[in-house]
Design a protein around this motif. Structure first.
Motif, PDB file in Angstrom:
ATOM      1  N   GLY A   1      -2.998   3.691 -11.997  1.00  0.00           N
ATOM      2  CA  GLY A   1      -1.990   4.742 -12.047  1.00  0.00           C
ATOM      3  C   GLY A   1      -1.027   4.603 -13.208  1.00  0.00           C
ATOM      4  N   ARG A   2      -0.781   3.371 -13.634  1.00  0.00           N
ATOM      5  CA  ARG A   2       0.129   3.146 -14.771  1.00  0.00           C
ATOM      6  C   ARG A   2      -0.568   3.272 -16.118  1.00  0.00           C
TER       7      ARG A   2
ATOM      8  N   CYS B   1       3.893   6.938  -4.700  1.00  0.00           N
ATOM      9  CA  CYS B   1       4.155   7.253  -6.104  1.00  0.00           C
ATOM     10  C   CYS B   1       3.076   8.151  -6.708  1.00  0.00           C
ATOM     11  N   TRP B   2       1.936   8.241  -6.051  1.00  0.00           N
ATOM     12  CA  TRP B   2       0.730   8.687  -6.734  1.00  0.00           C
ATOM     13  C   TRP B   2       0.806  10.114  -7.253  1.00  0.00           C
ATOM     14  N   ASP B   3       1.398  11.014  -6.489  1.00  0.00           N
ATOM     15  CA  ASP B   3       1.396  12.422  -6.879  1.00  0.00           C
ATOM     16  C   ASP B   3       2.631  12.823  -7.683  1.00  0.00           C
TER      17      ASP B   3
ATOM     18  N   ARG C   1       0.832  -1.202   0.000  1.00  0.00           N
ATOM     19  CA  ARG C   1       0.000   0.000   0.000  1.00  0.00           C
ATOM     20  C   ARG C   1       0.866   1.251   0.000  1.00  0.00           C
TER      21      ARG C   1
ATOM     22  N   LEU D   1       5.407   3.411 -10.329  1.00  0.00           N
ATOM     23  CA  LEU D   1       4.491   2.312 -10.016  1.00  0.00           C
ATOM     24  C   LEU D   1       4.978   0.994 -10.601  1.00  0.00           C
TER      25      LEU D   1
ATOM     26  N   VAL E   1       2.538   2.011  -3.456  1.00  0.00           N
ATOM     27  CA  VAL E   1       1.648   2.640  -4.432  1.00  0.00           C
ATOM     28  C   VAL E   1       1.352   4.085  -4.047  1.00  0.00           C
ATOM     29  N   ASP E   2       1.030   4.313  -2.778  1.00  0.00           N
ATOM     30  CA  ASP E   2       0.603   5.648  -2.356  1.00  0.00           C
ATOM     31  C   ASP E   2       1.688   6.698  -2.530  1.00  0.00           C
TER      32      ASP E   2
ATOM     33  N   ARG F   1       4.776   9.064 -12.079  1.00  0.00           N
ATOM     34  CA  ARG F   1       3.983   8.044 -11.398  1.00  0.00           C
ATOM     35  C   ARG F   1       4.005   6.705 -12.115  1.00  0.00           C
TER      36      ARG F   1
ATOM     37  N   ASP G   1      -5.202  -0.559  -8.084  1.00  0.00           N
ATOM     38  CA  ASP G   1      -4.857   0.861  -7.980  1.00  0.00           C
ATOM     39  C   ASP G   1      -3.574   1.155  -8.760  1.00  0.00           C
ATOM     40  N   GLY G   2      -2.593   0.272  -8.619  1.00  0.00           N
ATOM     41  CA  GLY G   2      -1.355   0.462  -9.365  1.00  0.00           C
ATOM     42  C   GLY G   2      -1.576   0.420 -10.868  1.00  0.00           C
TER      43      GLY G   2
END
Length: 347
Positions: free
Chosen positions: A157-158, A117-119, A111, A127, A114-115, A123, A153-154
């Protein structure tokens, strides 16, 4: 997101309050009593220990959720523990050192991977580098759907293609067909890959809710779809009755939970947001009363850098509007029901 010291003060205050549930007044809680993203009684000791560098309470908590298949709680607890690990990583490092193959430590690590990397502008690449952490959590997770929710979620984001996303989705729902977090990830993927496809998102959410057992959190998925629709300006071609039906279903779900309880707080905050946007201020006021002193960052952070301030502003406006135009007993707007059973082409 509150700072580490502010969060620690809030948690310590919450620990002192445990065993004395807040009184539910006739109206919303006083402003100076409202807490942002307050943990429940099970999570608070683990967060406090983690803030001080200890991992044992977190390990015990997540082991309990895994052994009793409390997947919704496990998902939320892992996410909150990852927030602490992002700014105070030493406790998670110590946990890894003591138990490098612990599925609970690996879950928090995935978790976190992933988190954080998000902003970032990079990203997608970051990820991809997080894949080993996600894979390790999934490999050790057995029947746990939460690592696969993190993988979803990953993938979002990718910008992963539909075939790979559907593979990950299949792994998640095979483990838990009605896991809310996995469905939220799928809903967000559908929205991201088909911008403006609000009707398709509602189709998916309504079907998932209708398939779920009574009281399952995934029955709030239409509310999440309605929120996305309203946040985008209403969604061209979406019948208002479907948005009202999503709110009505969430009202029924809210009524099944105790008042002034941290667990349904995010549901009630989101529901209040949607009800306000639908012009149903009396219904929104009731949800604000039921949530008691528990504000949540989502959805208010979508409108302001200060989600607590935004929550309080909206609550003041709702209280004032209802006071100016009280609704006589028995004259509330008609309920629409949950609508027809539909499926999107992709689901």
């Amino acid at each position: 997101m509150v700072g580490t010291m502010a969060l620690l003060r809030m948690l310590l205050s919450g620990a002192r309050m445990r065993g004395k549930p807040p009184r539910l007044a006739a109206g919303p809680s006083a402003e100076d009593e409202v807490l942002l993203d307050a943990p429940d009684d099970r999570l608070a000791p683990a967060l406090i220990a983690a803030a001080h560098g200890g991992y044992a309470p977190a390990a015990e908590l997540l082991a309990a959720t895994r052994e009793s298949a409390e997947w919704e709680h496990r998902d939320r607890y892992a996410a909150r523990l990852a927030v602490i690990a992002r700014s105070r990583p030493e406790w998670l490092r110590a946990w890894y050192a003591a138990a490098p193959h612990d599925p609970d430590a690996l879950l928090v690590g995935a978790r976190l991977a992933v988190d954080r990397c998000w902003d970032s502008p990079a990203r997608a690449e970051l990820l991809r580098q997080a894949d080993p952490a996600i894979t390790a959590a999934a490999d050790r997770g057995g029947p746990d759907p939460v690592p696969w929710r993190i993988a979803l979620d990953g993938a979002l984001g990718r910008g992963t293609g539909p075939a790979e996303f559907e593979r990950l989705w299949g792994e998640a729902v095979r483990r838990c067909p009605h896991h809310y977090g996995s469905h939220v990830a799928a809903l967000e993927y559908l929205a991201a890959t088909s911008p403006g496809a609000h009707r398709a998102c509602l189709d998916f959410a309504e079907t998932a809710a209708q398939d779920a057992p009574e009281g399952a959190l995934v029955r709030a998925l239409p509310l999440r779809a309605a929120f996305a629709c309203l946040a985008a300006g209403g969604g061209p071609g979406v019948e208002p009755a479907r948005l009202h039906a999503a709110a009505d279903l969430a009202i029924a779900l809210s009524s099944a939970h105790p008042a002034a309880d941290p667990w349904p707080a995010e549901l009630r905050n989101l529901l209040a947001y949607v009800l306000v946007r639908l012009g149903r201020r009396a219904d929104a006021l009731e949800q604000l009363r039921l949530t008691g002193p528990y504000a949540t960052s989502f959805p208010w952070e979508r409108e302001a850098d200060d989600p607590l301030g935004r929550f309080l502003d909206v609550r003041r406006d709702v209280c004032a509007a209802v006071a100016r135009a009280p609704v006589p007993a028995g004259s509330g707007r008609p309920r629409y029901g949950h609508g027809r059973r539909v499926r999107s082409a992709d689901h």
